[in-house]
Design a protein around this motif. Structure first.
Motif, PDB file in Angstrom:
ATOM      1  N   GLY A 182       0.826  -1.211   0.000  1.00  0.00           N
ATOM      2  CA  GLY A 182       0.000   0.000   0.000  1.00  0.00           C
ATOM      3  C   GLY A 182       0.852   1.250   0.000  1.00  0.00           C
ATOM      4  N   GLU A 183       0.387   2.272  -0.728  1.00  0.00           N
ATOM      5  CA  GLU A 183       1.088   3.548  -0.778  1.00  0.00           C
ATOM      6  C   GLU A 183       0.141   4.654  -0.311  1.00  0.00           C
ATOM      7  OE1 GLU A 183       3.081   4.266  -4.462  1.00  0.00           O
ATOM      8  OE2 GLU A 183       3.990   2.276  -4.510  1.00  0.00           O
ATOM      9  N   ASN A 184       0.601   5.431   0.656  1.00  0.00           N
ATOM     10  CA  ASN A 184      -0.238   6.467   1.249  1.00  0.00           C
ATOM     11  C   ASN A 184      -0.588   7.558   0.238  1.00  0.00           C
ATOM     12  OD1 ASN A 184       0.056   4.997   3.559  1.00  0.00           O
ATOM     13  ND2 ASN A 184       1.201   6.543   4.680  1.00  0.00           N
ATOM     14  N   THR A 296      -0.351   1.315   9.000  1.00  0.00           N
ATOM     15  CA  THR A 296      -0.173   2.119   7.780  1.00  0.00           C
ATOM     16  C   THR A 296       0.523   3.456   8.024  1.00  0.00           C
ATOM     17  OG1 THR A 296      -2.390   3.085   8.017  1.00  0.00           O
ATOM     18  CG2 THR A 296      -2.209   1.072   6.733  1.00  0.00           C
ATOM     19  N   SER A 350      -4.363   7.331  -2.237  1.00  0.00           N
ATOM     20  CA  SER A 350      -3.672   6.128  -1.773  1.00  0.00           C
ATOM     21  C   SER A 350      -4.055   4.930  -2.631  1.00  0.00           C
ATOM     22  CB  SER A 350      -4.016   5.858  -0.307  1.00  0.00           C
ATOM     23  OG  SER A 350      -5.416   5.698  -0.144  1.00  0.00           O
ATOM     24  N   VAL A 352      -3.919   0.459  -2.630  1.00  0.00           N
ATOM     25  CA  VAL A 352      -3.707  -0.764  -1.859  1.00  0.00           C
ATOM     26  C   VAL A 352      -3.803  -1.953  -2.793  1.00  0.00           C
ATOM     27  CG1 VAL A 352      -4.486  -2.180   0.077  1.00  0.00           C
ATOM     28  CG2 VAL A 352      -4.697   0.304   0.212  1.00  0.00           C
ATOM     29  N   THR A 379       3.351  -0.801   4.217  1.00  0.00           N
ATOM     30  CA  THR A 379       2.913   0.333   3.397  1.00  0.00           C
ATOM     31  C   THR A 379       4.019   1.389   3.398  1.00  0.00           C
ATOM     32  OG1 THR A 379       1.848   1.500   5.238  1.00  0.00           O
ATOM     33  CG2 THR A 379       0.500  -0.083   3.989  1.00  0.00           C
TER      34      THR A 379
END
Length: 436
Positions: A182-184, A296, A350, A352, A379
């Protein structure tokens, strides 16, 4: 397989370092668009160098109109995609070694791009080369994509996906280990404040090196006091804008060193006070957005530039927020608290990916086998090609506790870690080839 990869790698090290040096030697900053060179001639030059390396090593190669390079091994309609980039951020000042000469000491390689991202994508190229030398059956095509605009908005991937179908699985070696599922979210915000009339001191200019990629380490604020030009200097420590807590922001330091008496007389004084009040905390508490989740991460706020534009003060900041926090909430809370005109300059929601899927499991296995480190997926606050390209995740190259290296002066990668990357990526690609 692990031992076979390690044995073959030792014989390739001199050739690898020659290719590494060739890639590093090109100052591949984004330049003026020309015919055949959408991001400038230096980007075109490094792209051709990467393609030549691939051709020498036995890949089928193709230049996608200057937007990306394609290196392929194996035959199939679909493909495993590995997406890295050859463009870099400006080198800045204060290097101990020449930023575009690969310098090696007993422990580290130094140069702009050794970590972000020339070294890691070269590691992937040689990982595939090793598998070919070992006689591995490429039952599915492996495609390495050399990106050219990752640092300036990823328009290269927009073009790529308009011409090519996406991979069925894969990764980008442009973040951290272990697998990043996952990337914020990312927001870049511009706030505009008027310079107040009737003040005896007038802001003249704000000097320094500024980029959305990092918080600055030097700021000079110049203001007019009658016939004199006064200067306020703030020094700090540069850090990536996605990890501002690793540095010290020279903009904040410069403003905080201005006395209350001067602020009262300065046309930018009111705006400066609000900047100090709201943006000196990188976790966003004063902005009402101090959200944190054990899995996260937390909100991070980076003030990365302030400039005078005619009779206005323009303030630029980036906000990173966890995958379980909404952009709408972030925007509403900030707008409640700032007095300047609020504009969203850039928004990247974001993303996921499936942390329980077979692809993530195979890559996690490879990382565990090669390092014996915790391989639980994580993440990130960063933004990678995994936001743009379907069916891929970020995977490496930074190991746990390696932060604040990529966009800083004296960028480095440990020699041992660089060669460990090749082994990890070779084993990960081998395991991805096993997936039906």
């Amino acid at each position: 397989m692990k031992n076979k990869i390690e044995n073959l790698l030792n014989n390739l090290k001199p050739e690898i370092e020659r290719d590494f040096s060739d890639l590093i030697s090109i100052r591949s900053l984004k330049g003026e668009k020309e015919e055949g060179y959408p991001f400038g001639r230096e980007i075109g030059k490094v792209l051709e160098t990467g393609l030549n390396i691939g051709e020498k090593l036995g890949f089928k190669t193709r230049n996608l109109d200057g937007y990306a390079g394609i290196l392929e091994m194996g035959e199939s309609d679909d493909y495993i995609g590995i997406f890295g980039h050859l463009d870099v951020v400006p080198e800045g000042t204060g290097w101990k070694t020449p930023p575009y000469t690969l310098t090696k000491d007993s422990r580290k390689f130094y140069a702009r791009g050794v970590l972000d991202n020339k070294g890691p994508i070269l590691a992937c190229i040689y990982g595939v080369k090793i598998l070919r030398e070992l006689g591995i059956n490429f039952n599915r095509k492996v495609r390495i994509v050399l990106g050219t605009d990752e640092e300036s908005g990823m328009s290269d991937m927009n073009y790529y996906l308009s011409k090519e179908k996406p991979p069925v699985m894969g990764f980008t070696p442009d973040c951290k280990f272990p697998v990043v599922y996952g990337e914020n979210g990312v927001l870049r915000i511009k706030l505009t404040y008027p310079l107040l009339e009737g003040k005896s001191y007038r802001l003249e200019r704000i000097e320094g090196e500024y980029s959305k990629a990092f918080i600055p380490d030097y700021t000079k604020i110049c203001y007019q006091n009658g016939e004199k030009i006064e200067e306020i200097v703030g020094e700090g420590k540069k850090a990536p804008s996605n990890n501002p807590y690793l540095g010290s922001n020279s903009l904040i330091n410069a403003i905080s060193s201005i006395s209350d008496e001067i602020l009262e007389k300065l046309d930018a004084g009111s705006a400066f006070k609000e900047i100090l009040d709201l943006f000196s905390d990188v976790y966003g508490e004063r902005l009402g957005i101090k959200y944190k989740n054990p899995e996260t991460g937390e909100v991070l706020v980076s003030l990365y530039e302030i400039k005078k534009n005619e009779e206005k003060l323009e303030v630029y900041l980036s906000v990173r927020y966890p995958v379980n926090c909404s952009e709408k909430t972030i925007v509403e809370e900030i707008e409640k608290r700032v007095s300047g005109k609020f504009e969203i300059e850039f928004s990247m929601p974001s993303v996921v990916k499936d942390r329980e899927g077979e692809m993530v499991k195979k890559m996690s296995e490879a990382y565990l086998e090669m390092t014996n480190l915790d391989s639980t997926p994580v993440t990130t606050t960063g933004g990678t090609y995994a936001r743009k390209v379907p069916n891929i995740v970020a995977f490496g190259p930074s190991f746990p506790n390696e932060k604040g290296i990529a966009h800083n002066r004296d960028e480095y990668i440990e020699v041992e870690h660089f060669y460990k990357l090749i082994k990890i990526y070779a084993l990960a690609i081998y395991k991805l080839l096993e997936i039906e």
